[in-house]
Design a protein around this motif. Sequence first.
Motif, PDB file in Angstrom:
ATOM      1  N   ARG A 184      -4.600  -0.336  -3.504  1.00  0.00           N
ATOM      2  CA  ARG A 184      -5.344   0.691  -2.783  1.00  0.00           C
ATOM      3  C   ARG A 184      -4.793   2.091  -3.081  1.00  0.00           C
ATOM      4  O   ARG A 184      -4.708   2.937  -2.201  1.00  0.00           O
ATOM      5  CB  ARG A 184      -5.332   0.417  -1.271  1.00  0.00           C
ATOM      6  N   TYR A 185      -4.406   2.291  -4.322  1.00  0.00           N
ATOM      7  CA  TYR A 185      -3.779   3.553  -4.736  1.00  0.00           C
ATOM      8  C   TYR A 185      -4.866   4.571  -5.050  1.00  0.00           C
ATOM      9  O   TYR A 185      -5.805   4.281  -5.793  1.00  0.00           O
ATOM     10  CB  TYR A 185      -2.918   3.292  -5.957  1.00  0.00           C
ATOM     11  N   ASP A 186      -4.719   5.760  -4.480  1.00  0.00           N
ATOM     12  CA  ASP A 186      -5.707   6.812  -4.707  1.00  0.00           C
ATOM     13  C   ASP A 186      -4.979   8.052  -5.230  1.00  0.00           C
ATOM     14  O   ASP A 186      -4.409   8.817  -4.452  1.00  0.00           O
ATOM     15  CB  ASP A 186      -6.427   7.113  -3.379  1.00  0.00           C
TER      16      ASP A 186
ATOM     17  N   ARG B 259      -5.445  11.432  -3.530  1.00  0.00           N
ATOM     18  CA  ARG B 259      -4.797  11.592  -2.218  1.00  0.00           C
ATOM     19  C   ARG B 259      -3.283  11.722  -2.358  1.00  0.00           C
ATOM     20  O   ARG B 259      -2.637  12.362  -1.530  1.00  0.00           O
ATOM     21  CB  ARG B 259      -5.148  10.413  -1.299  1.00  0.00           C
TER      22      ARG B 259
ATOM     23  N   ASN C 235       0.860  -1.183   0.000  1.00  0.00           N
ATOM     24  CA  ASN C 235       0.000   0.000   0.000  1.00  0.00           C
ATOM     25  C   ASN C 235       0.895   1.231   0.000  1.00  0.00           C
ATOM     26  O   ASN C 235       2.014   1.183   0.508  1.00  0.00           O
ATOM     27  CB  ASN C 235      -0.894   0.027   1.253  1.00  0.00           C
TER      28      ASN C 235
ATOM     29  N   PRO D 221      -4.907  11.407 -11.217  1.00  0.00           N
ATOM     30  CA  PRO D 221      -6.270  11.681 -10.731  1.00  0.00           C
ATOM     31  C   PRO D 221      -7.251  11.678 -11.894  1.00  0.00           C
ATOM     32  O   PRO D 221      -6.957  12.200 -12.969  1.00  0.00           O
ATOM     33  CB  PRO D 221      -6.161  13.075 -10.110  1.00  0.00           C
ATOM     34  N   GLU D 222      -8.406  11.060 -11.638  1.00  0.00           N
ATOM     35  CA  GLU D 222      -9.425  10.947 -12.677  1.00  0.00           C
ATOM     36  C   GLU D 222     -10.066  12.311 -12.899  1.00  0.00           C
ATOM     37  O   GLU D 222     -10.410  13.000 -11.947  1.00  0.00           O
ATOM     38  CB  GLU D 222     -10.488   9.964 -12.166  1.00  0.00           C
TER      39      GLU D 222
ATOM     40  N   PRO E   1      -6.036   0.686  -8.351  1.00  0.00           N
ATOM     41  CA  PRO E   1      -6.638   1.841  -7.691  1.00  0.00           C
ATOM     42  C   PRO E   1      -7.573   1.415  -6.562  1.00  0.00           C
ATOM     43  O   PRO E   1      -8.165   0.332  -6.614  1.00  0.00           O
ATOM     44  CB  PRO E   1      -7.415   2.511  -8.825  1.00  0.00           C
ATOM     45  N   GLU E   2      -7.643   2.254  -5.544  1.00  0.00           N
ATOM     46  CA  GLU E   2      -8.633   2.061  -4.478  1.00  0.00           C
ATOM     47  C   GLU E   2      -9.999   2.065  -5.151  1.00  0.00           C
ATOM     48  O   GLU E   2     -10.296   2.960  -5.954  1.00  0.00           O
ATOM     49  CB  GLU E   2      -8.510   3.223  -3.486  1.00  0.00           C
ATOM     50  N   SER E   3     -10.799   1.039  -4.868  1.00  0.00           N
ATOM     51  CA  SER E   3     -12.054   0.941  -5.603  1.00  0.00           C
ATOM     52  C   SER E   3     -13.076   0.202  -4.749  1.00  0.00           C
ATOM     53  O   SER E   3     -12.765  -0.797  -4.109  1.00  0.00           O
ATOM     54  CB  SER E   3     -11.808   0.187  -6.913  1.00  0.00           C
ATOM     55  N   GLU E   4     -14.296   0.716  -4.751  1.00  0.00           N
ATOM     56  CA  GLU E   4     -15.333   0.050  -3.952  1.00  0.00           C
ATOM     57  C   GLU E   4     -15.677  -1.316  -4.526  1.00  0.00           C
ATOM     58  O   GLU E   4     -16.207  -2.178  -3.820  1.00  0.00           O
ATOM     59  CB  GLU E   4     -16.575   0.935  -3.862  1.00  0.00           C
TER      60      GLU E   4
END
Lengths: 225, 270
Positions: free
Chosen positions: B181-183, B186, B143, B257-258, B211-214
């Motif tokens: 879990r890359y954002d 952030r 992470n 970043p998206e 990527p951090e994703s639900e």
Amino acid sequence: MAAGNIVQGALFTVMVVRAAMLREPAFENELTQQIGRSPRFFQNAPVVLDLRGVENLTEAGEFETIKEKLRALTLTLVGVQNAQPAQLEGATAAGLASFAPTTGGGQSRAGAAPPAAAKTRLVTAPVRSGTQIYARGSDLVVTASVSPGAELVADGNIHVYGVLRGRALAGAGGDGAARIFCTRLEAELVSIAGRYLVSEQLPANAQGAPVQIALVDDQLTITRN
Amino acid sequence: MAKVIVVTSGKGGVGKTTTSAAFAAGLALRGHKTVVIDFDVGLRNLDLVMGCERRVVFDFINVINGDANLNQALIKDKRHDNLFIFPTSQTRDKNALKRDGVERVMEELKQQFEYIICDSPAGIEHGAITALYFADSAIIVTNPEVSSVRDSDRIIGILASKSRRAERNEPPVDVHLLLTRYDPARVTRGEMLAVDDVKEILSIPLLGVIPESESVLRASNTGTPVVFDEDSPAGRAYVDAVARFLGETREMRFVKPERRSFFRALFGRA
């Protein structure tokens, strides 16, 4: 087990005592003093007897006497060097090994270890967290980065051609002349001969810089390269 | 020649089991016969993430102890013919992982499978060491935060010193970094380490950035490896990582970043 594993080669530093010196009355006294200064170094230290320039001394009994004499000084006679054939016979009978002559052996001062150049310990892979590397009696050169939580210890100098993020302890045997060199300082701790600085004590202008660290007037001094 | 891949990290909760499941499913989707083994004895999770928890009869420990044979314990995935799950015991502990028994099972698996994925427990104790011992390749799940990076560094060191390849002086285990879990948002705000920071510290090749994703949590809870979810960024990132593992070149996605679309911005949805 492969046969190759039964016999292995190894290099040792061994003290050489010149047989000619043994006859000088002051010699024993001098040697005793030298041993007194660092008794642990000489405790059971192996000794080779250099027979260069000594004509007699061929009887096994004579070798036994010398062995006892050195034994009393906590030294262990293990072999002879530069022996004539007749001398070698006597030495072998006394249970001594024959060592190959060393170049310049004649110049070595009696009672002192010959100045053997200790081989530098070279590490080419990154030193990972949790790894400890000890370069006993030599310098340590690392050509990669040292991670946080890794520890470098050397009796001599430490060179890191990479980022130093872990700990570096040079002159671990007490040598205050040892130094630490690195191409980028981000260390957790640096130490020379027991004097140390932790990360937060490192001057801000040294952080992330190429530096060398030395002991000057018993103070750890960091110089940007 | 069968290849043993360990999925490891040192630290817990970084996504080892998710990655094991996704990677095994990804390799199976690419046509490779793959088995994924749960080494986390006593804390069995892989069966849940793979959605086969109701089909476990015999387990890894039963096979090690000779109480069952391999084919009795292997569970064939219902979604893909190439995918098999090898669950572990929930009632035993890591001491049940006897090295000679594990070795025998590994040899037997190598006869049947192209890829053997070992889902390692957290830590650097017996369970984790046994999981990495037989590895040819390692996927280091990390992470983007300092404690995870340090633990990864430690486990890379252990791979280089305690694996069977290291003990036998064979070519070293080839290690790959998988950042999970890359954002990116952030990272931009300075709250997370950037990909390049982690790469620089660990100095091993980067296999992918997940990527951090639900969708990951949803995948775990429904027992579906995330690669089966084609709409999920995390699923697509795993598909890319599997392709890179197989030697393909793919551009790194999901590291910037998206840009919020006009409609999303309008309705204020993330």
